[in-house]
Design an enzyme around this catalytic site. Structure first.
Site, PDB file in Angstrom:
ATOM      1  CD  GLU A 173      -1.675  -2.409   1.564  1.00  0.00           C
ATOM      2  OE1 GLU A 173      -0.487  -2.611   1.904  1.00  0.00           O
ATOM      3  OE2 GLU A 173      -2.548  -3.301   1.594  1.00  0.00           O
ATOM      4  CG  PHE A 220      -9.891 -10.218  10.659  1.00  0.00           C
ATOM      5  CD1 PHE A 220      -8.658 -10.581  11.199  1.00  0.00           C
ATOM      6  CD2 PHE A 220     -10.034 -10.202   9.284  1.00  0.00           C
ATOM      7  CE1 PHE A 220      -7.596 -10.915  10.376  1.00  0.00           C
ATOM      8  CE2 PHE A 220      -8.979 -10.542   8.451  1.00  0.00           C
ATOM      9  CZ  PHE A 220      -7.754 -10.903   9.005  1.00  0.00           C
ATOM     10  CD  GLN A 221      -7.347  -7.636   7.401  1.00  0.00           C
ATOM     11  OE1 GLN A 221      -8.206  -7.424   6.549  1.00  0.00           O
ATOM     12  NE2 GLN A 221      -6.143  -8.079   7.089  1.00  0.00           N
ATOM     13  CE  LYS A 269     -16.734  -7.417   2.936  1.00  0.00           C
ATOM     14  NZ  LYS A 269     -16.015  -8.603   3.412  1.00  0.00           N
ATOM     15  CG  MET A 316      21.944  12.669   4.204  1.00  0.00           C
ATOM     16  SD  MET A 316      23.095  13.893   3.570  1.00  0.00           S
ATOM     17  CE  MET A 316      22.234  14.453   2.114  1.00  0.00           C
TER      18      MET A 316
HETATM   19  C1  TPP Z   1      12.045   6.027   5.959  1.00  0.00           C
HETATM   20  C2  TPP Z   1      13.295   6.707   6.351  1.00  0.00           C
HETATM   21  N1  TPP Z   1      14.116   6.154   7.269  1.00  0.00           N
HETATM   22  C3  TPP Z   1      15.269   6.759   7.608  1.00  0.00           C
HETATM   23  C4  TPP Z   1      15.629   7.951   7.032  1.00  0.00           C
HETATM   24  C5  TPP Z   1      16.931   8.644   7.435  1.00  0.00           C
HETATM   25  N2  TPP Z   1      17.837   8.729   6.290  1.00  0.00           N
HETATM   26  C6  TPP Z   1      17.942   9.838   5.539  1.00  0.00           C
HETATM   27  S1  TPP Z   1      19.006   9.662   4.268  1.00  0.00           S
HETATM   28  C7  TPP Z   1      19.386   8.096   4.723  1.00  0.00           C
HETATM   29  C8  TPP Z   1      20.368   7.284   3.943  1.00  0.00           C
HETATM   30  C9  TPP Z   1      19.900   6.960   2.599  1.00  0.00           C
HETATM   31  O1  TPP Z   1      20.765   5.990   2.061  1.00  0.00           O
HETATM   32  P1  TPP Z   1      20.701   5.633   0.518  1.00  0.00           P
HETATM   33  O2  TPP Z   1      19.303   5.358   0.127  1.00  0.00           O
HETATM   34  O3  TPP Z   1      21.694   4.597   0.212  1.00  0.00           O
HETATM   35  O4  TPP Z   1      21.099   7.028  -0.154  1.00  0.00           O
HETATM   36  P2  TPP Z   1      22.527   7.765  -0.123  1.00  0.00           P
HETATM   37  O5  TPP Z   1      22.449   8.806   0.949  1.00  0.00           O
HETATM   38  O6  TPP Z   1      23.583   6.757   0.137  1.00  0.00           O
HETATM   39  O7  TPP Z   1      22.629   8.390  -1.469  1.00  0.00           O
HETATM   40  C10 TPP Z   1      18.673   7.724   5.868  1.00  0.00           C
HETATM   41  C11 TPP Z   1      18.779   6.429   6.549  1.00  0.00           C
HETATM   42  C12 TPP Z   1      14.723   8.505   6.103  1.00  0.00           C
HETATM   43  N3  TPP Z   1      14.962   9.681   5.519  1.00  0.00           N
HETATM   44  N4  TPP Z   1      13.591   7.857   5.758  1.00  0.00           N
END
Ligand code: TPP
Ligand code: MG
Lengths: 577, 194
Positions: free
Chosen positions: A67, A129-130, A179, A492
């Site tokens: 979803e 349920f759900q 429903k 990041m």
């Molecule tokens: C759902 C979610 N969980 C955690 C984060 C925190 N977060 C921001 S950037 C990042 C790293 C992203 O890694 P990647 O997808 O490999 O991209 P890169 O920065 O290496 O280009 C994280 C964990 C987020 N923004 N969203």
């Protein structure tokens, strides 16, 4: 009700047809001009799915693999078409799986109509349920929500839903339908919603405010325009260009405002915020009049608010009154749609140029090129850098693609270096920063703009958050071009660990699966590039292949995105290294 | 204006919000979410119907800064089914709360009977049961608190106070306001300020 009174009622009211609630839902959607629904079935929404079986010629339903994929796809479609995206989910886990996307749409002002099934009304509150209190859960993240427990309420609820989602500052709405209401028959008739007495989506710019703003602009020595997403949401791109060209004022864009003005426009000076350009950030604290258009002064744009544009008089053009004076106190606020405000300002502002002031931006640009950009775009040795990949793609696509980015370093790099030429082309999760957004949002973007090239740029981390949507891309044959910038890190977060946590790389290294094998397993073409000399050919093949295709580029593991305004710092303290 | 000078916008003080809404379910939840999201306490809350059919009024008392209350009231106005939201400070409203005190029937402290105290405080005895009586006092929270302190030595059995109900000193008529809101095809949200 006996038949004779029914007959009388029919004479005086509009023509009705007796249909089931589930059919009514679909007829309402058709009446609202909906063509595509992204969704996932389950018990509580089965009557609607059963009805859908008979509407396949009129409504294109795309079965996602989760979803969250459905809601992000609906967001992607909404962002490239400017019209509410639609998604379906069942009750309980189906509904809760939508929440991340709804929250994302709320903070990024994306119009959505989400329809969830709910347990039969007599079971509400019994922990059936759900059963989940999706009304309660979604309330803080929707513009409006409504629970339908009787079929008769369906036209009212859906008409309001589209009106509220699409008008004013757009946003997500959720309609939860029990429903039994889907099964029940009633006399159907549909009227679009045109007015709600307690909701006034289009405040009118007041002449006094327009005049006050024009006076400030006409007297300014160093005026500066900040462009937010509001410009694209209100379709004010041309008015903005006319306004900027008449007044000679330089413009910068927020992340959400990107692609609202072509990157190559002579008055466009760059991108704002934490990983934005050098000049646009530091000049915020040097301008004398700041003209913010359809943006909300997010902390990723302003840095430390106590040291943000304190010297400037601030003009804030904003449709949502709750954004005015929220973060930055204004000198003049124009509470209206960006287009209306700009049309009102155009005759009041003087023709001007600000050559010396704009030169200051160009000097900053040169500094940024020398210290950062040139080395990023044209490295002659070492591992591949994210920036050079984006730059090549930007050149090859001539800036015409829709670029859907996930969240992380690759997002910042893609949006720094892609040279957008067309509006509604930068699709990203800005306010919420939702990893996993890009792949499904790109599907929606492709459905919304099938003639355009849709490229999605994703990190190796975020790809694995919604990787299952490769199945949807294959089944529905959505020709999305997927770029994975693989640095084997949650890049990041690793960058922050390096800069602010003394290189303690706590749980950010990824031992990744073979993305090639996975992608091919889904029946999608895939290729991988590790060497610079193979990059151009690979990009060419990837973009020119038929249908969906994935390109994985193995990039520098510990590359950092600069410039950077460290969190809590002032925009003037932007770091170049 | 003078108020602004007396209090910096960030110092907390008491505000009374008066919110006119359509009579729809879920609104209470929508309103409280705005406070909880900002970790702001609601001191008292009252919901009642108004003289206009289908329109409810929420009266909310809270303690926060001027900046925050401005932000909150704008968020409240943004709710689709909110017709209007107004912020008042003490001098702009007439308001009352009602307090009930349950006390033992025959208690006497320092030669004073409860009856004496009640008549001196502008309160009244609501009911008298075999062992206790219930006293009612209408007033502002200072007044009801004052009586609370006086009754405490008698061995107060139970105390309860209602939320505040407030009426502004402006001559605005709710019905006229809503008529104007309905008529405003120009879509001026600012009318919610009227
Ligand atoms: C759902 C979610 N969980 C955690 C984060 C925190 N977060 C921001 S950037 C990042 C790293 C992203 O890694 P990647 O997808 O490999 O991209 P890169 O920065 O290496 O280009 C994280 C964990 C987020 N923004 N969203
Ligand atoms: Mg990565």
């Amino acid at each position: 009700m006996n038949t004779s009174t029914l007959a009388v009622e029919k004479k005086i009211t509009k023509k009705t047809t007796r249909i089931k609630g589930s059919d009514a839902v679909l007829q309402c959607l058709i009446a609202e001009g909906v063509t595509t629904i992204f969704g996932y079935p389950g018990g509580a929404i089965m009557p609607i799915y059963d009805a859908l079986y008979h509407y396949q010629d009129k409504l294109n339903h795309i079965l996602t693999r989760h979803e969250q994929g459905a809601v992000h796809a609906a967001q992607g479609m909404a962002r490239v078409t400017g019209k509410a995206g639609v998604c379906f989910a069942t009750s309980g886990p189906g509904a809760t799986n939508l929440i991340t996307g709804i929250a994302d749409a709320q903070i990024d002002s994306t119009p959505l109509v989400c329809i969830t099934g709910q347990v039969p009304s007599h079971l509400l509150g019994t922990d059936a349920f759900q059963e989940t209190d999706v009304m309660g859960i979604s309330m803080p993240v929707t513009k409006w929500n409504y629970q339908v427990t009787r079929a008769e309420e369906i036209p009212y609820a859906i008409a309001r839903a589209f009106y509220i989602a699409n008008t004013g500052r757009p946003g997500p709405v959720l309609i939860d339908i029990t429903k039994d209401a889907q099964f029940a028959e009633f006399d159907f008739t549909y009227d679009k919603c045109e007015k709600i007495r307690s909701y006034h989506p289009y405040p009118e710019a007041l002449p006094l405010d327009l005049e006050a703003a024009a006076n400030l602009i006409n007297e300014a020595k160093k005026p500066y325009i900040l462009v937010g997403q509001g410009v694209q949401l209100s379709g004010a791109e041309n008015e903005l260009i006319r306004f900027a060209e008449k007044t000679g004022i330089p413009m910068a864009a927020t992340l959400m405002g990107l692609s609202g003005i072509p990157t190559s426009h002579p008055l466009y000076v760059g991108y704002l915020g934490m990983h934005g350009n050098y000049g646009p950030n530091i000049k915020t604290n040097e301008c004398d009049v700041l003209i913010a258009i359809g943006m909300r002064f997010d902390d990723r744009v302003t840095g430390d608010l106590d040291r943000y544009a304190k010297q400037a008089k601030v003009i804030h053009i904003e449709i949502d009154p709750s954004e005015i004076d929220k973060n930055v106190k204004t000198t003049v606020a124009i509470n209206s749609d960006a287009k209306q405000a700009l049309l009102g300002l155009l005759p009041l502002v003087n023709v001007s140029t600000h050559k010396d002031w704009i030169d200051e931006f160009h000097q900053c640009d040169k500094i940024e090129h020398d210290k950062v950009i040139d080395a990023e775009l044209y490295p002659d040795s070492g591992e591949i850098k994210m920036a050079e990949v984006i730059n090549r793609i930007s050149e090859v696509t001539n800036g015409d693609a829709i670029v859907v980015t996930d969240v992380g370093q690759h997002q910042m790099v893609a949006n720094r270096y892609y040279k957008f030429r067309k509006s509604l082309s930068c699709i990203t999760s800005g306010g919420l920063g939702t990893m996993g957004f890009a792949l499904p949002a790109a599907m929606g973007a492709k459905v919304g703009q099938p003639e355009r090239t849709v490229i999605t740029v994703i990190g190796d981390g975020g790809f694995q958050m919604t990787i299952q949507e490769l199945g949807t891309i294959r089944q529905s044959d959505l020709a999305v071009k997927i770029l994975i910038l693989n640095n084997n890190f949650l890049g990041m977060v690793r960058q922050w660990q390096q800069l602010f946590f003394e290189k303690r790389y706590s749980f950010t290294e990824l031992d990744n699966p073979d993305f090639q094998m996975i992608t091919r397993g889904y029946g999608i073409k895939a290729q991988k590039v590790e060497k610079r000399e193979n990059l151009d050919q690979a990009i060419h093949d990837w973009l020119h292949s038929e249908g969906p295709a994935l390109l994985e580029v193995v990039v520098e593991q510990e590359g950092n995105v600069f410039p950077m305004v460290p969190s809590g710092a002032s925009v003037a303290e932007i770091r170049l290294d | 204006m003078s108020l602004e000078l007396k209090y910096p916008t960030s110092t907390p003080r008491e505000f009374t919000l008066s919110v006119l809404t359509e009579d729809k379910s879920g609104l209470l939840n929508q309103l409280t979410i705005i406070f909880t999201k900002r970790k702001i306490n609601i001191n008292s809350l009252n919901v009642s119907n108004t003289e206009v059919k289908g329109v409810s009024r929420f009266t909310i008392v809270t303690e926060t800064s001027k900046d925050m209350i401005d932000n909150i009231v704008k968020q409240i106005r943004k709710l689709i089914d909110v017709l209007g939201a107004f912020v008042y400070e003490e001098h702009q409203i007439f308001y009352q709360e009602i307090a009930l005190y349950k006390v033992p029937k025959y208690a006497i402290v320092d030669g004073n009977s409860i009856e004496d105290l009640v008549s001196k405080s502008g309160a009244r005895i609501l009911v008298v049961e075999t062992d206790y009586m219930i006293i009612e006092k209408t007033g502002n929270s200072r007044e009801t608190h004052d009586l609370y302190q006086k009754l405490e030595p008698f061995g107060l059995l139970e105390f309860i106070r209602s939320g505040r109900v407030a009426i502004s000193k402006s001559t605005r008529k709710t019905e006229a306001y809503i008529k104007e809101l309905e008529a405003s095809n120009s879509n001026k949200l600012s009318i919610k300020d009227f």
